[in-house]
Design an enzyme around this catalytic site. Structure first.
Site, mmCIF file in Angstrom:
data_model
loop_
_atom_site.group_PDB
_atom_site.id
_atom_site.type_symbol
_atom_site.label_atom_id
_atom_site.label_comp_id
_atom_site.label_asym_id
_atom_site.label_seq_id
_atom_site.Cartn_x
_atom_site.Cartn_y
_atom_site.Cartn_z
ATOM 1 C CG ASP A 105 -0.226 -0.104 2.524
ATOM 2 O OD1 ASP A 105 0.985 -0.366 2.532
ATOM 3 O OD2 ASP A 105 -0.888 0.096 3.558
ATOM 4 C CE LYS A 156 0.226 2.134 12.887
ATOM 5 N NZ LYS A 156 -0.534 1.004 12.481
HETATM 6 P P1 GTP Z 1 -6.116 -1.120 7.190
HETATM 7 O O1 GTP Z 1 -7.203 -2.105 7.501
HETATM 8 O O2 GTP Z 1 -6.677 0.163 6.652
HETATM 9 O O3 GTP Z 1 -5.130 -0.914 8.293
HETATM 10 O O4 GTP Z 1 -5.278 -1.686 5.939
HETATM 11 P P2 GTP Z 1 -4.576 -3.119 5.699
HETATM 12 O O5 GTP Z 1 -5.541 -4.231 5.889
HETATM 13 O O6 GTP Z 1 -3.985 -3.047 4.325
HETATM 14 O O7 GTP Z 1 -3.479 -3.252 6.806
HETATM 15 P P3 GTP Z 1 -2.007 -2.639 6.849
HETATM 16 O O8 GTP Z 1 -2.020 -1.260 6.269
HETATM 17 O O9 GTP Z 1 -1.479 -2.797 8.195
HETATM 18 O O10 GTP Z 1 -1.211 -3.645 5.907
HETATM 19 C C1 GTP Z 1 0.058 -3.354 5.369
HETATM 20 C C2 GTP Z 1 0.215 -4.174 4.100
HETATM 21 O O11 GTP Z 1 0.146 -5.577 4.403
HETATM 22 C C3 GTP Z 1 -0.901 -3.913 3.097
HETATM 23 O O12 GTP Z 1 -0.312 -3.887 1.812
HETATM 24 C C4 GTP Z 1 -1.848 -5.085 3.261
HETATM 25 O O13 GTP Z 1 -2.496 -5.447 2.046
HETATM 26 C C5 GTP Z 1 -0.908 -6.202 3.692
HETATM 27 N N1 GTP Z 1 -1.576 -7.148 4.609
HETATM 28 C C6 GTP Z 1 -2.091 -6.857 5.840
HETATM 29 N N2 GTP Z 1 -2.597 -7.972 6.388
HETATM 30 C C7 GTP Z 1 -2.404 -8.977 5.504
HETATM 31 C C8 GTP Z 1 -2.717 -10.387 5.502
HETATM 32 O O14 GTP Z 1 -3.293 -10.931 6.449
HETATM 33 N N3 GTP Z 1 -2.343 -11.101 4.403
HETATM 34 C C9 GTP Z 1 -1.715 -10.529 3.335
HETATM 35 N N4 GTP Z 1 -1.398 -11.306 2.290
HETATM 36 N N5 GTP Z 1 -1.410 -9.213 3.292
HETATM 37 C C10 GTP Z 1 -1.746 -8.460 4.375
#
Ligand code: GTP
Length: 340
Positions: A105, A156
């Site tokens: 992201d 954080k």
């Molecule tokens: P928020 O719900 O808005 O916090 O976003 P998010 O679900 O993308 O969580 P976060 O920003 O913490 O994740 C950082 C990166 O890791 C992002 O690119 C997510 O797509 C990825 N990510 C988070 N959790 C998982 C998971 O359980 N599996 C996989 N494959 N990717 C994950």
């Protein structure tokens, strides 16, 4: 080399836009966010990308199947999202002795080659890209020795301590041995579980702070999404912007990008800091600035869209003003109410 992209998160902070698509496919200056990460890997000679998919995986799989990525791309699916470390373990079969892991992201100009070299020089098991940002309170912080050895991770903090002012930029080089530390099939986080465990065991975990100015921004929330759009339009990254339509009878206030297939009415003003996607219609005299209007959306005559994200196929009626911070989901409709 292989680059593993974590693209399976729910993207809750970008709702409602992520109700209908994974965050990795959110259009950013008329290209899917994922494009910028694949391009980064490709540029640094990484021949194989592995996408760890979970939430809305079908759309990412379809994007990969559509080809034209200039490199090998495979998807590894989690039946249930396994977290940022569980996802790495789940993709183990696709990973070699040393590999990159990138959060999916973000957009960044990280020098992956230099980071890999630093990783090898230090004999690290994990190297974490770190950087300074204006407001570190929303990010995980890294406390380290001057030579880069990581001492502590602080997630954080409202008031970041002065000796931990660098954030975890969500990009890693990892050795395969690290996978042994992650339990199979369990939800595990890199930030909360894996990295602290490695530090407790005395494993060599290093930070890599790229010298000089380098672009990095995450696209986690709508506010950050618009900030990212602005930085890309300002040319603050090495990524080329897609071609923009030349104005005819309407005004383009740079920087702005208007897809060639969009229809723009007479005397409309687009920009500054605006993106208009493919197949959009912007009516006569409308104004769109500091905003992103996604594919197929319509903006009525004399409407004003400012500081907003307009989802795919959304319709904004004539004379309506959509103001700062508004996020319109796909296919939503806003009309001016007129009493007869
Ligand atoms: P928020 O719900 O808005 O916090 O976003 P998010 O679900 O993308 O969580 P976060 O920003 O913490 O994740 C950082 C990166 O890791 C992002 O690119 C997510 O797509 C990825 N990510 C988070 N959790 C998982 C998971 O359980 N599996 C996989 N494959 N990717 C994950």
């Amino acid at each position: 080399m292989t680059g593993l992209l974590l693209v399976g998160g729910k993207g809750t902070r970008l709702r409602p836009l992520t109700y209908t698509r994974p965050k990795a496919l959110v259009p950013l200056v008329n290209r899917p966010l994922l494009w910028y990460l694949l391009e980064l890997l490709r540029r640094h000679g990484v021949g194989q990308a592995v996408l760890a998919v979970a939430h809305e995986h079908e759309q990412i799989e379809a994007y990969v199947a559509s080809g034209g990525k200039g490199m090998g791309v495979t998807c590894v699916r989690e039946e249930e999202a396994l977290g940022t470390a569980g996802a790495i373990k789940n993709a183990a079969e696709q990973l070699g002795a040393t590999f990159f892991v990138l959060n999916g992201d973000q957009v960044m100009d990280l020098d992956l080659g230099a980071m890999l070299e630093a990783h090898r020089k230090k004999g690290a098991v994990v190297t974490i890209a770190v950087r300074r940002v204006a407001d570190p309170s929303q990010y995980g912080l890294v406390r380290r020795e001057p030579d880069g050895r990581v001492l502590e991770f602080l997630e954080k903090q409202e008031q970041p301590p002065p000796d931990a002012s660098e954030i975890n930029a969500g990009a890693y080089v990892m050795e395969r041995a690290v996978l042994e530390e992650i339990p199979a099939g369990e939800v595990w986080s890199s930030e909360y579980d894996l990295f602290p465990r490695l530090l407790r065991s005395g494993a060599p975990v290093y930070a890599y702070a790229q010298q000089g100015e380098w672009a990095w921004f995450d696209v986690g929330s709508a506010e950050r999404y618009l900030a990212a759009t602005r930085q890309l339009l300002e040319g603050r990254t090495s990524f080329e912007l897609p071609e923009s339509q030349a104005p005819r009878g309407w005004e383009l206030r740079a920087p702005a990008v208007v897809d060639g297939s969009a229809e723009i009415g007479p005397d409309a003003e687009i920009g500054p800091y605006a993106v208009v996607g493919p197949g959009c219609r912007v009516g006569a005299g409308a104004k769109v600035f500091e905003a992103a209007v996604w594919e197929g959306a319509q903006v009525g005559a004399k409407a004003v869209v400012r500081g907003a994200v307009v989802g795919c196929g959304a319709r904004i009626g004539a004379d309506v003003t959509v103001g700062e911070g508004t996020v319109l989901s796909d296919l939503s409709r806003i009309e001016a109410w007129k009493d007869d």
